[in-house]
Design a protein around this motif. Structure first.
Motif, mmCIF file in Angstrom:
data_model
loop_
_atom_site.group_PDB
_atom_site.id
_atom_site.type_symbol
_atom_site.label_atom_id
_atom_site.label_comp_id
_atom_site.label_asym_id
_atom_site.label_seq_id
_atom_site.Cartn_x
_atom_site.Cartn_y
_atom_site.Cartn_z
ATOM 1 N N ILE A 39 -15.927 -3.292 6.147
ATOM 2 C CA ILE A 39 -16.074 -2.619 4.860
ATOM 3 C C ILE A 39 -16.220 -3.713 3.805
ATOM 4 C CG2 ILE A 39 -15.015 -1.093 3.146
ATOM 5 C CD1 ILE A 39 -13.499 0.261 5.363
ATOM 6 N N TYR A 40 -17.172 -3.530 2.898
ATOM 7 C CA TYR A 40 -17.446 -4.512 1.854
ATOM 8 C C TYR A 40 -16.940 -3.961 0.513
ATOM 9 C CZ TYR A 40 -20.571 -6.851 5.171
ATOM 10 O OH TYR A 40 -21.097 -7.509 6.259
ATOM 11 N N TYR A 41 -16.040 -4.714 -0.114
ATOM 12 C CA TYR A 41 -15.483 -4.308 -1.404
ATOM 13 C C TYR A 41 -15.898 -5.310 -2.483
ATOM 14 C CZ TYR A 41 -12.111 -1.713 1.543
ATOM 15 O OH TYR A 41 -11.508 -0.894 2.467
ATOM 16 N N GLU A 42 -16.362 -4.807 -3.611
ATOM 17 C CA GLU A 42 -16.562 -5.662 -4.779
ATOM 18 C C GLU A 42 -15.273 -5.606 -5.599
ATOM 19 O OE1 GLU A 42 -20.408 -5.935 -7.240
ATOM 20 O OE2 GLU A 42 -19.045 -4.771 -8.522
ATOM 21 N N THR A 43 -14.665 -6.767 -5.831
ATOM 22 C CA THR A 43 -13.366 -6.801 -6.502
ATOM 23 C C THR A 43 -13.201 -8.158 -7.185
ATOM 24 O OG1 THR A 43 -10.989 -6.438 -6.180
ATOM 25 C CG2 THR A 43 -12.159 -7.581 -4.403
ATOM 26 N N SER A 44 -11.973 -8.561 -7.449
ATOM 27 C CA SER A 44 -11.705 -9.876 -8.052
ATOM 28 C C SER A 44 -10.974 -10.754 -7.041
ATOM 29 C CB SER A 44 -10.847 -9.735 -9.310
ATOM 30 O OG SER A 44 -9.543 -9.275 -8.984
ATOM 31 N N LEU A 45 -11.088 -12.070 -7.213
ATOM 32 C CA LEU A 45 -10.394 -12.992 -6.312
ATOM 33 C C LEU A 45 -8.882 -12.818 -6.433
ATOM 34 C CD1 LEU A 45 -10.771 -15.248 -4.249
ATOM 35 C CD2 LEU A 45 -10.651 -16.895 -6.133
ATOM 36 N N HIS A 46 -8.402 -12.517 -7.627
ATOM 37 C CA HIS A 46 -6.969 -12.275 -7.822
ATOM 38 C C HIS A 46 -6.511 -11.094 -6.961
ATOM 39 C CE1 HIS A 46 -3.431 -11.840 -10.910
ATOM 40 N NE2 HIS A 46 -3.020 -12.000 -9.667
ATOM 41 N N SER A 47 -7.315 -10.045 -6.905
ATOM 42 C CA SER A 47 -6.962 -8.870 -6.105
ATOM 43 C C SER A 47 -6.912 -9.215 -4.619
ATOM 44 C CB SER A 47 -7.971 -7.748 -6.349
ATOM 45 O OG SER A 47 -8.018 -7.406 -7.718
ATOM 46 N N VAL A 48 -7.876 -10.017 -4.157
ATOM 47 C CA VAL A 48 -7.870 -10.450 -2.756
ATOM 48 C C VAL A 48 -6.600 -11.235 -2.461
ATOM 49 C CG1 VAL A 48 -9.028 -11.910 -1.055
ATOM 50 C CG2 VAL A 48 -10.382 -10.472 -2.592
ATOM 51 N N PHE A 49 -6.254 -12.150 -3.362
ATOM 52 C CA PHE A 49 -5.049 -12.969 -3.214
ATOM 53 C C PHE A 49 -3.806 -12.085 -3.088
ATOM 54 C CE2 PHE A 49 -1.484 -14.698 -5.739
ATOM 55 C CZ PHE A 49 -1.160 -15.819 -4.996
ATOM 56 N N GLU A 50 -3.679 -11.081 -3.949
ATOM 57 C CA GLU A 50 -2.502 -10.212 -3.915
ATOM 58 C C GLU A 50 -2.472 -9.364 -2.636
ATOM 59 O OE1 GLU A 50 -0.033 -10.226 -5.919
ATOM 60 O OE2 GLU A 50 -0.733 -11.230 -7.738
ATOM 61 N N TYR A 51 -3.623 -8.903 -2.191
ATOM 62 C CA TYR A 51 -3.684 -8.000 -1.036
ATOM 63 C C TYR A 51 -3.447 -8.724 0.280
ATOM 64 C CZ TYR A 51 -5.786 -4.961 2.532
ATOM 65 O OH TYR A 51 -6.018 -4.215 3.658
ATOM 66 N N ILE A 52 -4.002 -9.901 0.408
ATOM 67 C CA ILE A 52 -4.040 -10.552 1.714
ATOM 68 C C ILE A 52 -2.646 -10.926 2.210
ATOM 69 C CG2 ILE A 52 -4.261 -12.997 1.060
ATOM 70 C CD1 ILE A 52 -6.729 -13.012 3.000
ATOM 71 N N PHE A 53 -1.703 -11.170 1.292
ATOM 72 C CA PHE A 53 -0.349 -11.542 1.701
ATOM 73 C C PHE A 53 0.504 -10.328 2.069
ATOM 74 C CE2 PHE A 53 -1.270 -15.486 -0.708
ATOM 75 C CZ PHE A 53 -0.922 -16.403 0.266
ATOM 76 N N ARG A 54 0.052 -9.121 1.749
ATOM 77 C CA ARG A 54 0.890 -7.950 1.999
ATOM 78 C C ARG A 54 0.233 -6.918 2.914
ATOM 79 N NH1 ARG A 54 0.299 -8.329 -3.540
ATOM 80 N NH2 ARG A 54 2.494 -8.121 -4.010
ATOM 81 N N LYS A 55 -1.005 -7.167 3.335
ATOM 82 C CA LYS A 55 -1.712 -6.155 4.122
ATOM 83 C C LYS A 55 -1.043 -5.873 5.463
ATOM 84 C CE LYS A 55 -5.098 -9.204 6.435
ATOM 85 N NZ LYS A 55 -4.842 -8.786 7.823
ATOM 86 N N ASP A 56 -0.290 -6.843 5.996
ATOM 87 C CA ASP A 56 0.377 -6.655 7.283
ATOM 88 C C ASP A 56 1.873 -6.393 7.135
ATOM 89 O OD1 ASP A 56 -1.801 -7.299 9.396
ATOM 90 O OD2 ASP A 56 -1.998 -8.888 7.897
ATOM 91 N N HIS A 57 2.307 -6.077 5.911
ATOM 92 C CA HIS A 57 3.715 -5.769 5.650
ATOM 93 C C HIS A 57 3.912 -4.257 5.623
ATOM 94 C CE1 HIS A 57 5.773 -9.603 4.181
ATOM 95 N NE2 HIS A 57 4.603 -9.981 4.641
ATOM 96 N N GLY A 58 3.413 -3.565 6.634
ATOM 97 C CA GLY A 58 3.530 -2.114 6.640
ATOM 98 C C GLY A 58 4.960 -1.631 6.557
ATOM 99 N N PHE A 59 5.898 -2.382 7.167
ATOM 100 C CA PHE A 59 7.301 -1.960 7.162
ATOM 101 C C PHE A 59 7.918 -2.052 5.770
ATOM 102 C CE2 PHE A 59 7.541 -6.528 7.749
ATOM 103 C CZ PHE A 59 8.613 -6.908 6.968
ATOM 104 N N ASP A 60 7.292 -2.812 4.877
ATOM 105 C CA ASP A 60 7.848 -3.031 3.539
ATOM 106 C C ASP A 60 6.787 -2.800 2.465
ATOM 107 O OD1 ASP A 60 10.388 -3.452 2.726
ATOM 108 O OD2 ASP A 60 10.354 -5.627 2.847
ATOM 109 N N TRP A 61 5.820 -1.934 2.749
ATOM 110 C CA TRP A 61 4.633 -1.777 1.910
ATOM 111 C C TRP A 61 4.984 -1.434 0.462
ATOM 112 C CZ3 TRP A 61 -0.389 -2.825 1.943
ATOM 113 C CH2 TRP A 61 -1.268 -2.099 1.129
ATOM 114 N N LYS A 62 5.838 -0.434 0.255
ATOM 115 C CA LYS A 62 6.151 -0.004 -1.112
ATOM 116 C C LYS A 62 6.847 -1.109 -1.889
ATOM 117 C CE LYS A 62 6.368 4.983 -0.362
ATOM 118 N NZ LYS A 62 7.212 6.204 -0.431
ATOM 119 N N ALA A 63 7.734 -1.817 -1.213
ATOM 120 C CA ALA A 63 8.423 -2.914 -1.886
ATOM 121 C C ALA A 63 7.441 -4.009 -2.273
ATOM 122 C CB ALA A 63 9.509 -3.479 -0.982
ATOM 123 N N GLU A 64 6.532 -4.335 -1.352
ATOM 124 C CA GLU A 64 5.585 -5.417 -1.619
ATOM 125 C C GLU A 64 4.627 -5.073 -2.751
ATOM 126 O OE1 GLU A 64 5.567 -8.431 -0.358
ATOM 127 O OE2 GLU A 64 7.329 -7.994 0.840
#
Length: 677
Positions: free
Chosen positions: A254-279
């Motif tokens: 899937i191709y998303y047009e976004t900002s580098l800041h958004s990628v930075f924030e997402y990439i560190f939490r995408k695999d934190h499913g057990f703590d998603w809301k907290a992250e």
């Protein structure tokens, strides 16, 4: 007439931290008036999962910190780990370095409980785990200072949760960095001289707001934790998102047009499913490297190293073959280390900060800078501290820029650097002071030319006491007492001035300058090559031109106008404005009968009180500098001028320095102070 009712709308932000059922829960309440009601955002962590996640990488974290600690460890050292979680990092250092004392500080009782269970019956005599709020009273009430303070992934938590409403106001960045600033200030105050803060945390990418393309493998996006879910739920800024559908796209992604800041924030939490809301309620990109350096510098730290944590393990496990980030041109691939970035920062308590602590404590107790403080401050405003501070300034672009903005070419003939002060609200309760350097640059050819401008300052008074150390060269301090002129003296002044045509006022100024120089003709600061006989002959010529006597000239040399002054900063063009406020006469001798001329040589320190006026004489052949502490203002500001040059209100444009000018002046002074470095 109708009454108009007005409603006072205000904001109250409260933060409660409590625990229950193996969860850590941090809740924020915000009342923003009737239109909004209560906004509540809750961060809930599964405490055992969180502890296991953090503890799993203990060896990696310990090795990262050890690289920065190994040259600092010595017997008796006090190390404190703030926001320590289960305390495993602190226990690791206590066990491996038994000659130091280690304290772990944690806010969550549940994490402390887990940490104590992990320790079990193991006795570690040099280790202590304490409960404390590091943004609250813990550091303020801590009596013993530390040599090293550690923080592992703590600052972004402080930025995200403490005293901040998670529904972000417009001033969110400044507000969150303000919280970090307050914590850094407390940490600095709790460090011993030359102590260190070592921390590991996130850093926002450079130019993070630029548009990029996130290419994300579909099979890596778990239901409920996709980038689109993140964009809809992230609480710190509106995430730009546009799903691209173009013929040449790989159907597995899937191709998303976004900002580098958004990628930075997402990439560190995408695999934190057990703590998603907290992250989602954490703000990793709360600062970039420039903001980080600036805050540390402003709060009294000198950054010695910034080390990028090796992202290879993270990239291989969570990025490789799953995520690719492209520039907006859709062809240029952005290297993962640009958006997968954590750093280890080693920041030492700066020399400026050490001196600031000493000054604040002393002036807080004394209420003023007193003559009795002279002995105490001899070791504070010393050549050694001046060298350390100048080196720090020259090693930091941010600090040099800040110092240059406050530096001016003073009308009295020197360059004034304000190295530090406590004018900001950070030091409420302490009378104001500032720490300065005054530098007189030697000039070629001065040994054969003499004028009042390049040897003598104009006579002036201060509204503060100061203590000064001569760093290089030597100075003469000429002290005077002012008094109001008598009625007969004012009549004499008016009669003499009436004899001098307006066109000859510059001539009169020159004559008074020569008269002052002749009064100090025995000074060692006047070059031997200067022919005093020539000056006497020149004075005689000027007296004939002005049609006044030698005694009348001496009288005019002792009378001054007093001006009130203020700084006008309209249109970002600072000007000093002056208004005539009366006349004063400078008596040549002090009323206590002491000698009114004192010579201060290199490495000597002296006190000057606000009760007497003075002027400094410097040798124009020698590079001269003083390091001085200026105390609180205690009387109305005033400027003294020769009364015959001009009258009435005046404006003077301040002459500020550029960064390059400040750098060159400080470099030259440093060479004079430490030629062997």
């Amino acid at each position: 007439m109708k009454k108009i009712s007005k409603t006072l709308i205000f904001t109250i932000v409260l933060c409660n931290v409590y625990t229950y059922a193996n969860q850590i829960c941090i809740t924020f309440y915000s009342n923003r008036g009737n239109s909004r009601g209560h906004d509540v955002a809750t961060k809930v962590r599964q405490v055992e999962s969180y502890a296991n996640w953090m503890d799993a990488s203990l060896n990696e974290k310990a090795s990262l910190f050890i690289n920065h600690l190994k040259n600092k460890i010595k017997p008796g050292l006090r190390l404190v780990d703030l926001g320590a979680g289960t305390g495993n990092l602190g226990r690791y250092f206590a066990v491996n370095f038994p000659d130091i004392t280690v304290t772990s500080v944690e806010l969550s009782p549940d994490l402390i409980k887990i940490g104590k269970a992990q320790q079990g019956n193991q006795k570690i005599p040099n280790y202590l785990m304490e409960h404390g709020d590091i943004t609250g009273s813990y550091l303020e009430n801590k009596k013993e200072k530390s040599d090293i303070i550690l923080m592992n992934s703590v600052l972004h938590e402080v930025s995200s949760f403490y005293h901040i409403n998670p529904e972000i106001p417009e001033n969110a960045t400044a507000q969150r960095l303000g919280e970090i600033r307050r914590l850094l200030k407390r940490i600095n105050q709790n460090l011993n001289p030359s102590g260190s803060l070592i921390f590991r945390d996130f850093v926002r990418p450079t130019n993070a707001d630029r548009k990029v393309i996130l290419k994300h493998l579909k099979s890596d996006q778990k239901e409920g934790f996709k980038f689109s879910d993140f964009a809809n739920q992230f609480g710190f800024f509106k995430v730009p998102i546009k799903i691209l559908t173009e013929p040449n796209q790989d159907p597995a992604y899937i191709y998303y047009e976004t900002s580098l800041h958004s990628v930075f924030e997402y990439i560190f939490r995408k695999d934190h499913g057990f703590d998603w809301k907290a992250e989602l309620n954490e703000n990793y990109g709360f600062w970039d490297e420039k903001e980080m350096r600036t805050l540390l510098s402003e709060e009294g730290f000198r950054v010695t190293t910034i080390e990028n944590q090796d992202p290879s393990w993270f990239i291989n496990n969570f990025v490789k073959n799953k995520i690719e980030v492209l520039e907006a041109d859709k062809t240029t691939v952005i290297a993962p280390h640009e958006y997968v970035r954590k750093v280890i920062v080693n920041a030492e308590k700066s020399a400026i900060s050490e001196v600031r602590d000493v000054i604040n404590e002393h002036i807080r107790r004394q209420g003023d800078l007193k003559e009795s403080s002279y002995t105490f401050f001899q070791n504070v405003i010393s050549s050694q501290n001046a060298i350390r501070i100048i080196k720090e300034i020259l090693s930091s672009d941010d600090l040099l820029t800040a110092v240059a903005k406050r530096a001016i070419r003073h009308p009295l003939g020197f360059t004034k650097f304000i190295l530090d002060n406590n004018w900001s609200d950070r030091f409420k309760g302490v009378p104001e002071w500032d720490l300065r350097l005054h530098v007189w640059d030697s000039s070629p050819g001065m040994s054969d030319f003499l004028s009042v401008e390049n040897v003598l300052e104009s006579l002036h008074a201060h509204r503060w006491n100061f203590i000064s150390t001569v760093l290089t060269g030597s100075i003469e301090n000429h002290k005077f007492l002012f008094r109001q002129p008598t009625e007969n003296e004012m009549k004499l002044y008016e009669r003499i001035i009436a004899k001098v045509p307006h066109a000859n006022q510059k001539t009169l100024e020159e004559a008074c300058g020569i008269e002052e120089l002749l009064q100090i003709r025995g000074s060692s600061l006047i070059p031997e090559t200067v022919d005093m006989t020539t000056l006497i002959q020149r004075r005689k010529q000027l007296l004939e031109t002005l049609n006044i006597s030698e005694s009348e000239l001496k009288f005019l040399s002792s009378i001054f106008e007093k001006y009130e002054n203020w700084l006008d900063t309209t249109n970002n063009s600072p000007k000093e404005s002056y208004r005539l406020a009366g006349y004063l006469i400078a008596d040549a001798e002090l009323s206590d009968g002491t000698n009114n001329v004192t010579i201060h040589k290199s490495n000597s320190t002296y006190f000057h009180g606000r009760s007497s006026a003075h002027r400094l004489a410097v040798d124009p052949r020698v590079h001269t500098a003083t390091f001085l502490l200026v105390g609180p203002s205690k009387q109305e500001p005033g400027v003294l001028r020769r009364p015959f040059a001009s009258h009435g209100n005046q404006e003077i444009q301040r002459s500020f320095m550029t960064v390059d000018q400040a750098r060159e002046t400080l470099k030259k002074l440093l060479i004079s102070l430490s030629p062997n470095d």
